[in-house]
Each structure stands twice: as structure tokens, then as C-alpha cells.
Design an enzyme around this catalytic site. Structure first.
Site, short mmCIF file in Angstrom:
data_model
loop_
_atom_site.label_atom_id
_atom_site.label_comp_id
_atom_site.label_asym_id
_atom_site.label_seq_id
_atom_site.Cartn_x
_atom_site.Cartn_y
_atom_site.Cartn_z
N CYS A 169 -1.02 1.43 -7.62
CA CYS A 169 -0.70 2.85 -7.52
C CYS A 169 0.53 3.26 -8.31
O CYS A 169 0.87 4.44 -8.35
CB CYS A 169 -0.53 3.23 -6.05
SG CYS A 169 -2.04 2.98 -5.09
N HIS A 309 6.49 9.53 -3.56
CA HIS A 309 5.17 8.91 -3.46
C HIS A 309 4.41 9.58 -2.33
O HIS A 309 3.26 9.96 -2.51
CB HIS A 309 5.32 7.40 -3.22
CG HIS A 309 4.02 6.66 -3.19
ND1 HIS A 309 3.25 6.48 -4.32
CD2 HIS A 309 3.35 6.08 -2.17
CE1 HIS A 309 2.17 5.81 -4.01
NE2 HIS A 309 2.19 5.55 -2.70
N GLU A 320 9.79 4.85 2.25
CA GLU A 320 10.28 5.65 1.14
C GLU A 320 11.51 6.47 1.53
O GLU A 320 12.46 6.61 0.75
CB GLU A 320 9.18 6.58 0.66
CG GLU A 320 9.54 7.38 -0.57
CD GLU A 320 8.36 8.13 -1.15
OE1 GLU A 320 8.49 8.61 -2.29
OE2 GLU A 320 7.31 8.24 -0.47
N LYS A 341 0.71 14.76 -3.18
CA LYS A 341 -0.51 14.14 -2.64
C LYS A 341 -1.05 14.93 -1.46
O LYS A 341 -2.23 14.83 -1.11
CB LYS A 341 -0.24 12.69 -2.22
CG LYS A 341 0.01 11.73 -3.37
CD LYS A 341 0.17 10.31 -2.86
CE LYS A 341 0.45 9.32 -3.98
NZ LYS A 341 1.80 9.46 -4.56
N HIS A 346 -4.58 11.22 -3.22
CA HIS A 346 -4.03 10.01 -3.83
C HIS A 346 -5.06 9.42 -4.77
O HIS A 346 -6.01 8.78 -4.34
CB HIS A 346 -3.67 9.02 -2.73
CG HIS A 346 -2.87 7.84 -3.19
ND1 HIS A 346 -2.65 7.56 -4.53
CD2 HIS A 346 -2.23 6.85 -2.50
CE1 HIS A 346 -1.92 6.46 -4.64
NE2 HIS A 346 -1.65 6.01 -3.42
N PHE A 405 0.21 -1.15 -3.77
CA PHE A 405 -0.19 -2.40 -3.14
C PHE A 405 0.18 -3.57 -4.04
O PHE A 405 0.07 -3.49 -5.27
CB PHE A 405 -1.69 -2.40 -2.88
CG PHE A 405 -2.11 -1.54 -1.72
CD1 PHE A 405 -1.19 -1.07 -0.80
CD2 PHE A 405 -3.43 -1.21 -1.54
CE1 PHE A 405 -1.58 -0.29 0.27
CE2 PHE A 405 -3.84 -0.43 -0.47
CZ PHE A 405 -2.92 0.04 0.44
#
Length: 421
Positions: A169, A309, A320, A341, A346, A405
Site C-alpha cells: 500500500c 494514510h 498513525e 480514503k 483504499h 502490509f
């Protein structure tokens, strides 16, 4: 002398209204684009909502051969790159082919076409031994994600450096950073840099169902993704692309083109910890933030906005928040933070480039996009997340961060051209 890198063109293929202008109106309008999946029957899945792009390849001028050959993600990338070049005032005849390069990010490559072709050669999974006689002649393209970068390079006639970056990502952020480094080092004069992903397919939905990362709020698609909200239940899968024209800032000024922003600094870190897990202290993302600011030679209190994010999972939002506090200190409490997002979903590897585009547009318009659906703030997420409505304010420096990830953590600093000398 190291060259300074400017963003002079933006192209976007995203959920909501078409093109870069439509994208900006969508994210600043704060109305989510989520709906029940239409590209296949999602009835058997836990999460059945997504942010789909209403994409007509005919309207975008793709030929019948291109449509037949290219995966949906490649089509997104090519269309976004064309818009970026036009927006940057560049014709193909203006480009020196060997001084023009391409870097594309993607997390899952040509997933839609790979899954479709497997269904054909295996007779929808009935055959344990597949029959290659039924395979598309373009199947090797779908197996190799670098075909996305090749398609953009072919379409633009770019014969310089070309590559695909796949870091989950953070792929989009990392691909733009790689293109920036090539310009800085003199390896090209123009880089088409960005990312594309079209992951809305049964295999991808099944993967995220397995780890319960996506939202199960199927009865109310519009509110299914709620970053930083105490009631959040996961992210909504999206798709799309953003491509940027990157070039030397002095060259851009010499040809009189509009400069959206300057890319000042970038850094990435890996937590070497867990495939999907995150340490709650956010140390690795904070380290990326600090290193990006150091490269940019900008103090923490010089940041005006953080493009987060903000996936909408409990783990990520708290991680975050901790990282932003750790990386920016007390200044973290004095600046706006938001997640687009919450509006466009996403799109995995593509979202980082889409967020860089949003960051550049925030600088260009002095407008901070909102975090949609944020009505019940999580007490552990106690920063200013710009709930529901966009905010007009002076935006000269933006920090954009990404988390992927595998433990990937990336941070990029953009500023108004000339803001920091």
C-alpha cells in the site's frame, strides 16, 4: 548540483467524477463514493461494498486492441498519464524519448485479468489441470506487473528509465519518490510517475475478508468507511490511478508551465515485525517522517497539513496517530490531518500516488480535504482530523504518509514552489 523536482501535471482516474478536476471536487466535497459491488456478484462475501470507478475506455480514446490487451489497471494508468501530460502542457512531440521515463506503483498488478483468465483455463475451477488452449495470448502480460509501466511507456513513447514499484500500500508513494530521485540525479528530464490498481475482484475481496480488514457495513455503503471514528470497522476497497509529470523546477519555470508543488523530501522504513500487524507506538512511521523532513530541510513546525494514510482500521488509525505525534512533536496538535480514503476508498498500491496528487492540489488551492463520516472521534485518535467538511486555510507544506502490509512505512514532504528557498 542536485536538481529540484516539480509536479507540473496531474492525471487521475478515481471513483466519483472523472479526471483530476472531478477527483478534487469529489474529495473536497466529502461525499463518499462507496456502493455495493457491481463488477461481480458479492453475495457470498463478508464485505460487499467498494469504491468503483465508472470507467468507459471508449470515451477515453483507448483503441479496441488496447482494450483487448491491457488489464483494467493498465488502462487506468495510461489514461491518467495522458491527462497528466496534457495538464503539464506537454505534447509527445515535445518529449525527448531517451530523456523521458516512467515509474508506476502497483500492489496487485493485473489481478482482474489474471483471475478472469484462470477462470477460463480451469473452467471456473472445475479442472485441476488447466487447458492452456483457452488462454489469452496476453496472459504473460497479466502475470508480470511490470507490464503496467511498459504500457505507459509505450503510449508516451518514453525510452528512458522505466520500472514498476510494488511495496504493497505504499507503492504509489514509493513510485513517485523513485521518479523524483531519477530527476534529481539527472537520469531523465521528464518522469511520468504514479500508480494504478484495480483490485476489486473476488480473490482480493476474499483475501481481505479472511483477515477482517474491510468493512462489513454492507447495509449502509456510504458510511462504511469511518477513519479515526470510534465506530469504525475497517476500510472500503477502492480502485484507480494517479500519474504525475515530474521535471526539474528550473526547467519548468523556463517553459512557463504551472507548478503545483515541489517534492522536497522522502523516506521509507520497514518495521520488520509482522505481515499485517503494527506496533502501537508508530516508531517506524515516525522515523520515516523525521527522515523525510530532514531531507527536505524543513522543521516539524513548518508542516501545514498531514495527508494521512487513514485506512479506517482500529490498528492503523491508532498507530498513525502515535506516529504523527512522535514525528512532529507538539506541532501535531496544531495542524489539520485528514484521510481521503473516507471518500474514494483504499485502492491499495494506487492510493499513495492519489494522495500525493491530493496533497499537491491542497497546496495549489489552499484547501484541506475532509475526513468523511467522522462523527464520533476515537479518544485515542485526538488530533484535528477535519471532520466532514473541507477547510480553507493557507497550505504551503504537506506531509503525506503511507503504511503497507509487510511493515512498509513511507513519508513524503511537498511544498509550494520556492516556499523554502
Amino acid at each position: 548540483m542536485t536538481r529540484r523536482v516539480a509536479i507540473t501535471g496531474i492525471g487521475a482516474v478515481t471513483p466519483g467524477a472523472p479526471g483530476t478536476r472531478g477527483f478534487w471536487e469529489t474529495v473536497t466535497g466529502g461525499k463518499p463514493t462507496f456502493r455495493t459491488i457491481t463488477s461481480f456478484d458479492p453475495a457470498r462475501f463478508r464485505s460487499r461494498v467498494a469504491a468503483e470507478v465508472d470507467f468507459d475506455p471508449d470515451r477515453h480514446g483507448l483503441t479496441s486492441r488496447q482494450r483487448r490487451r491491457m488489464d483494467r489497471a493498465a488502462q487506468f494508468a495510461v489514461v491518467a498519464a495522458r491527462e497528466a501530460l496534457a495538464d503539464g502542457g506537454l505534447l509527445l512531440s515535445d518529449l525527448d524519448p531517451v530523456r523521458t521515463g516512467v515509474t508506476v506503483g502497483s500492489a496487485v498488478g493485473c489481478t482482474v485479468s489474471l483471475e478472469r483468465e484462470y477462470a477460463v483455463v480451469s473452467d471456473s475451477g472445475r479442472l485441476a489441470v488447466v487447458d492452456p488452449a483457452y488462454a489469452s495470448p496476453h496472459l504473460p502480460d497479466y502475470l508480470v506487473p511490470a507490464s503496467l509501466a511498459r504500457e505507459v511507456a509505450w503510449d508516451a513513447g518514453a525510452e528512458g528509465p522505466a520500472c514498476l514499484v510494488s511495496t504493497g500500500c505504499t507503492s504509489g508513494l514509493d513510485a513517485v519518490a523513485h521518479g523524483t530521485e531519477i530527476i534529481r540525479d539527472g537520469g531523465a528530464d521528464v518522469m511520468l510517475a504514479g500508480a494504478a490498481d484495480a483490485p476489486i475482484s473476488p480473490i482480493t475481496v476474499a483475501c481481505f475478508d479472511a483477515i477482517k480488514a474491510t468493512s462489513p457495513d454492507n447495509d449502509d455503503p456510504e458510511h462504511a468507511c469511518r477513519p479515526f471514528d470510534a465506530t469504525r470497522a475497517g476500510f472500503v476497497l477502492g480502485e484507480g490511478a494517479a500519474m504525475l509529470v515530474l521535471e526539474d523546477l528550473d526547467a519548468a519555470r523556463a517553459r512557463g508551465v504551472h507548478v503545483y508543488a515541489e517534492i522536497r523530501g522522502f523516506a521509507s522504513r520497514c518495521n520488520a515485525f509482522h505481515m499485517t500487524g503494527l506496533r502501537p507506538d508508530g516508531a517506524e512511521m515516525a522515523a520515516a517522517i523525521e527522515a523525510a523532513l530532514d531531507e527536505a530541510r524543513i522543521p516539524a513546525d513548518g508542516v501545514d497539513y498531514v495527508n494521512a494514510h487513514g485506512s479506517g482500521t482500529r490498528q492503523n488509525d491508532r498507530h498513525e496517530t502515535a506516529a504523527i505525534k512522535r514525528g512532529l512533536g507538539e506541532h501535531a496538535y496544531r495542524l489539520p490531518v485528514s484521510s481521503i480514503k473516507s471518500v474514494v476508498g483504499h485502492s491499495l498500491g494506487a492510493i499513495g500516488a492519489i494522495e500525493v496528487a491530493a496533497s499537491a492540489l491542497a497546496i495549489d488551492h489552499d484547501l484541506v480535504p475532509p475526513t468523511a463520516n467522522l462523527h464520533h472521534p476515537d479518544p485515542e485518535c485526538d488530533l484535528d482530523y477535519v471532520p466532514v467538511c473541507a477547510r480553507e486555510q493557507r497550505v504551503e507544506t504537506v506531509l503525506s504518509v503511507g503504511s503497507g502490509f509487510g511493515g512498509f512505512q513511507s513519508a513524503m514532504v511537498l511544498s509550494a514552489p520556492g516556499r523554502w528557498g
